[in-house]
Design a protein around this motif. Structure first.
Motif, PDB file in Angstrom:
ATOM      1  N   ALA A 174       0.832  -1.205   0.000  1.00  0.00           N
ATOM      2  CA  ALA A 174       0.000   0.000   0.000  1.00  0.00           C
ATOM      3  C   ALA A 174       0.871   1.260   0.000  1.00  0.00           C
ATOM      4  N   PHE A 218     -17.546  -1.469   3.015  1.00  0.00           N
ATOM      5  CA  PHE A 218     -16.569  -2.334   2.348  1.00  0.00           C
ATOM      6  C   PHE A 218     -17.246  -3.273   1.348  1.00  0.00           C
ATOM      7  N   LEU A 229      -5.315  -1.467  -1.841  1.00  0.00           N
ATOM      8  CA  LEU A 229      -5.581  -0.389  -0.890  1.00  0.00           C
ATOM      9  C   LEU A 229      -6.828  -0.669  -0.058  1.00  0.00           C
ATOM     10  N   VAL A 230      -7.897  -1.115  -0.715  1.00  0.00           N
ATOM     11  CA  VAL A 230      -9.124  -1.425   0.022  1.00  0.00           C
ATOM     12  C   VAL A 230      -8.898  -2.628   0.936  1.00  0.00           C
ATOM     13  N   ALA A 261      -6.861  -1.659   4.032  1.00  0.00           N
ATOM     14  CA  ALA A 261      -7.678  -0.928   5.008  1.00  0.00           C
ATOM     15  C   ALA A 261      -8.584  -1.892   5.782  1.00  0.00           C
ATOM     16  N   GLY A 319      -6.587  -4.078   8.153  1.00  0.00           N
ATOM     17  CA  GLY A 319      -6.187  -3.304   9.315  1.00  0.00           C
ATOM     18  C   GLY A 319      -7.298  -3.237  10.352  1.00  0.00           C
ATOM     19  N   VAL A 320      -8.545  -3.108   9.883  1.00  0.00           N
ATOM     20  CA  VAL A 320      -9.686  -3.127  10.801  1.00  0.00           C
ATOM     21  C   VAL A 320      -9.788  -4.487  11.483  1.00  0.00           C
TER      22      VAL A 320
END
Length: 595
Positions: free
Chosen positions: A365, A522, A552-553, A556, A559-560
Motif C-alpha cells: 500500500a 466495504f 488499498l481497500v 484498510a 487493518g480493521v
C-alpha cells in the motif's frame, strides 16, 4: 491402578438439547422456532433425531464434492511456459525427491523451482511422488517431465490435495470444533452448522483446490496443535506445532502467540520449572525428529561419496560464509551442518525483497505512493522486523499475562494479522493464516451469533476478494464467484442477504451502527470494484489500476480486522476490567482521604 478417565454422560433419547437464539428465531404468536440463516435451514432436519454418525459423513461427502468440482477448472501456470506455476513446482519437488539423494534436495537446479520449504514438505513430496511414479513413471521423470501437463497427472495431483486434506485438516477441524463447543456448552447441532461453515470457507478451497497448493496440511497441523492446547495437552500441542513449522515456514505467523501462551502457563499462576523443561525438551526433540532424515541422509551420502551439489552450485550457504572461522569440510559434522544451513537459507529467502507481487499489506500500500524499492533491502528488512514486533506486542503480552486457553485463537488471529500486514516477503495466499483462527471461532460461544458471524463473515469475504487478481490470472473467475456467493448465502451475508444488518436479530444481538456502516461500506466497495474491473479498462499509463485499488481497500479492511481481533483479545482477557477496577479503587481511596 484405577483410570482417571470419566466417560461422558450420554444424553437421554428424545431429550432435545437447548437451542441458542443466535441460530434460531421464535415466532411470538405460535412459539415455533425457525432457522435464522440458510445454512441452519439446510441442517434443520438433523436437529432432532438424526445421528451424528449419519450427518457427519453426509457433510464430508458434500464439502468434498465442492472441492473436487473446483478442481475441474484450471490451475496456477496452466499452459504458461517456461516456469508454469505452483502445480508444476509441487510436481517438480516430487520429481527431485524420488530421484536424487537426500543431500541434493536443497541444491538441485535452484533457478527452476528449487525446493524452498521445510523438510516435512520434502518428505510429503517424496511419498506422493513414489505413489504417482507407480501409476505413471513419466509424470516424474527427472528433468524430462518438466512442464508435463497430462490430464491424468492433473487428476492425480488434485486427488493428492483432497486426500491430504481429509487425512489431516478435516479430522483436526472436526475435533477442534467439538472441543470448542464442549468448552462453551454449544449444542451438537449448532456445532455441525459451524463445522460446515468452516469447511466451506471459500479462500481455502480456492487456493488449494483451484489455484493448487497443500496449505490445508499446514493448517490442519495448526488446528491439531490448537486442539491439544485447548484440551490441556501442551506437550502434544508443541509436537503438532513443530510439525506445522517444519511443513511450511508461514506458520511462524502463529509462533509468537503460541510461545507467549506456553511461557504464560509455565509462569502463572505459579512458576513451574518442570513444565518449562518438558516443553523445551519436547520442542527440541520434535525439531530433531523432523530434520533427522535430511541430516542423516547427508551423512550417509557423504559415506557413499555423493556430493551435495555440482560444481556450478557449490557456493556455501550464507550462514557458513559469515562464520568468523573456517570449518573442516572433511569432518564428520560438516555434511549435516552444510545441509542444515542450506535448508535454512532456502526456507527464509530474505534476498528476494520486501514483496514479490501486489498483496494487501502495509508495504505494498505504501509502495503505491512512495516507491520502496529505492531503499536497500537490508534496511527494509530491519524496518519491517521492528514494525512487525510492535504490531504483535499487545497480543503477545496479553496472552502471556492471561494464558487462558479460550484466548489462544484470538491471540493467534492477532499475531498472524500483524505478520500479514507488516512483515517481510508476504504472499497473497498468506491471508489464509489469519483467517483460520478467526473462522474456527464460529464453533465457540455465540460464534454463530450476530456480531461474530458478521465480523468473521466479512473478514472471509474480504480475504477471498483480495485473492481475485491472483485467481483471475489462472482463469478461475467462475469458481471464485460460485464459492464466495454460496458461502455468503449460507451464512446470510452480503451481497446475498442483508438480513444480518437490517433484519430482526436475537435479543441483545443487534449490531452497532458503526459496524453496519463499516461492513456495508466495504461490501459496497468490493461490488463496485468488481463492476469497474469487469467493464472499465484501466488507462494505458496505469495498467494495474484495479489491482492497486484492490490492495488499498484490502489493506484498510485487514487493518480493521487486526484492531478488532486485538480489541476482542484484550476485552475477553479481563485486562480492561482489572485496569478500571484498580483505578476505581484508587479514586475511591483518594476521595476518602480528602474527606
Amino acid at each position: 491402578m484405577a483410570s482417571s478417565h470419566k466417560p461422558r454422560k450420554r444424553r437421554k433419547e428424545g431429550t432435545p438439547e437447548p437451542m441458542s437464539r443466535d441460530v434460531t428465531k421464535q415466532n411470538p404468536r405460535s412459539s415455533i422456532s425457525s432457522p435464522r440463516f440458510p445454512l441452519a435451514a439446510f441442517l434443520w432436519p438433523a436437529k432432532k433425531s438424526i445421528s451424528q454418525w449419519v450427518t457427519l459423513p453426509l457433510i464430508l461427502m458434500v464439502v468434498g464434492l465442492f472441492r473436487w468440482a473446483t478442481g475441474f477448472w484450471g490451475y496456477s501456470g496452466f499452459n504458461v511456459p517456461p516456469m508454469h506455476g505452483d502445480l508444476e513446482a509441487q510436481r517438480h519437488w516430487m520429481e527431485i525427491t524420488i530421484h536424487l539423494p537426500v543431500s541434493q534436495w536443497y541444491f538441485y537446479d535452484l533457478p527452476y523451482w528449487g525446493l524452498d520449504y521445510p523438510p516435512l514438505t520434502a518428505y510429503h513430496s517424496w511419498l506422493l511422488g513414489k505413489i504417482g511414479s507407480i501409476i505413471n513413471p513419466e509424470w516424474f521423470a527427472l528433468d524430462a517431465s518438466r512442464g508435463f501437463e497430462d490430464q491424468l497427472l492433473k487428476v492425480y495431483m488434485r486427488a493428492t490435495v483432497l486426500v491430504s486434506e481429509y487425512l489431516i485438516y478435516v479430522p483436526a477441524a472436526i475435533i477442534l470444533n467439538r472441543k470448542l463447543g464442549r468448552m462453551r456448552s454449544v449444542n451438537t447441532w449448532e456445532s455441525l452448522v459451524a463445522l460446515v461453515a468452516i469447511l466451506m470457507q471459500p479462500a481455502t478451497i480456492l487456493i488449494d483446490h483451484a489455484h493448487f497448493q497443500y496449505n490445508t496440511v499446514m493448517l490442519g497441523l495448526t488446528l491439531a496443535s490448537l486442539s491439544s492446547m485447548l484440551a490441556g495437552r501442551a506437550l502434544w500441542g508443541c509436537v503438532f506445532f513443530v510439525a506445522t513449522l517444519c511443513y511450511k515456514q508461514m506458520a511462524l505467523y502463529y509462533a509468537p502467540a503460541i510461545f507467549a501462551y506456553l511461557i504464560g502457563i509455565c509462569v502463572l499462576p505459579k512458576p513451574s520449572g518442570s513444565r518449562f523443561f518438558s516443553i523445551a525438551v519436547v520442542t527440541i526433540l520434535s525439531f530433531a525428529i523432523c530434520f533427522a532424515p535430511l541430516l542423516l541422509g547427508s551423512v550417509y551420502d557423504r559415506y557413499r561419496e555423493i556430493p551435495a551439489s555440482t560444481a556450478e552450485e557449490s557456493s556455501l550457504p550464507p550462514l557458513l560464509v559469515f562464520l568468523p572461522f573456517r570449518l573442516n569440510d572433511q569432518a564428520w559434522y560438516y555434511p549435516p551442518l552444510f545441509q542444515l544451513t542450506q535448508s535454512i537459507h532456502r526456507i527464509f529467502p530474505f534476498a528476494r525483497g520486501l514483496f514479490e507481487d501486489k498483496v494487501a499489506n502495509m508495504w505494498c500500500a505504501i509502495h503505491t505512493f512512495h516507491k520502496l524499492h529505492n531503499y536497500p533491502v537490508g534496511q527494509m528488512q530491519r524496518i519491517s522486523t521492528v514494525i512487525t514486533l510492535i504490531s504483535i506486542w499487545p497480543s503477545v503480552m496479553t496472552i502471556s499475562l492471561f494464558p487462558h486457553r479460550e484466548l489462544l485463537p484470538w491471540a493467534m488471529a492477532s499475531t498472524s494479522w500483524g505478520f500479514f500486514l507488516c512483515s517481510f516477503q508476504v504472499h497473497e495466499k498468506s491471508v489464509l493464516l489469519p483467517l483460520l483462527p478467526m473462522t474456527i471461532l464460529l464453533s465457540g460461544e455465540r460464534g454463530l451469533g450476530t456480531e461474530m458471524r458478521a465480523w468473521i463473515g466479512w473478514a472471509n469475504m474480504l480475504g477471498a476478494w483480495t485473492l481475485f487478481p491472483l485467481l483471475k490470472r489462472d482463469e478461475l473467475r467462475m469458481p471464485y464467484g460460485v464459492l464466495t456467493l454460496l458461502w455468503a448465502y449460507l451464512l446470510g451475508l452480503p451481497p446475498a442477504s442483508l438480513s444480518l444488518y437490517f433484519g430482526r436479530q436475537s435479543k441483545n444481538g443487534e449490531l452497532k451502527v458503526i459496524t453496519k456502516i463499516l461492513h456495508l461500506g466495504f461490501y459496497a466497495a468490493m461490488i463496485a470494484w468488481h463492476v469497474g474491473e469487469a467493464f472499465v479498462p484501466p488507462p494505458q499509463e496505469k495498467p494495474d489500476l484495479w489491482v492497486v485499488l484492490n490492495v488499498l481497500v484490502g489493506f484498510a479492511g485487514f487493518g480493521v480486522c487486526f484492531f478488532w481481533c486485538n480489541w476482542q483479545l484484550i476485552l475477553r482477557s479481563g485486562l480492561m476490567e482489572d485496569y478500571f477496577g484498580v483505578r476505581m479503587r484508587i479514586e475511591a481511596a483518594d476521595r476518602k482521604k480528602k474527606q
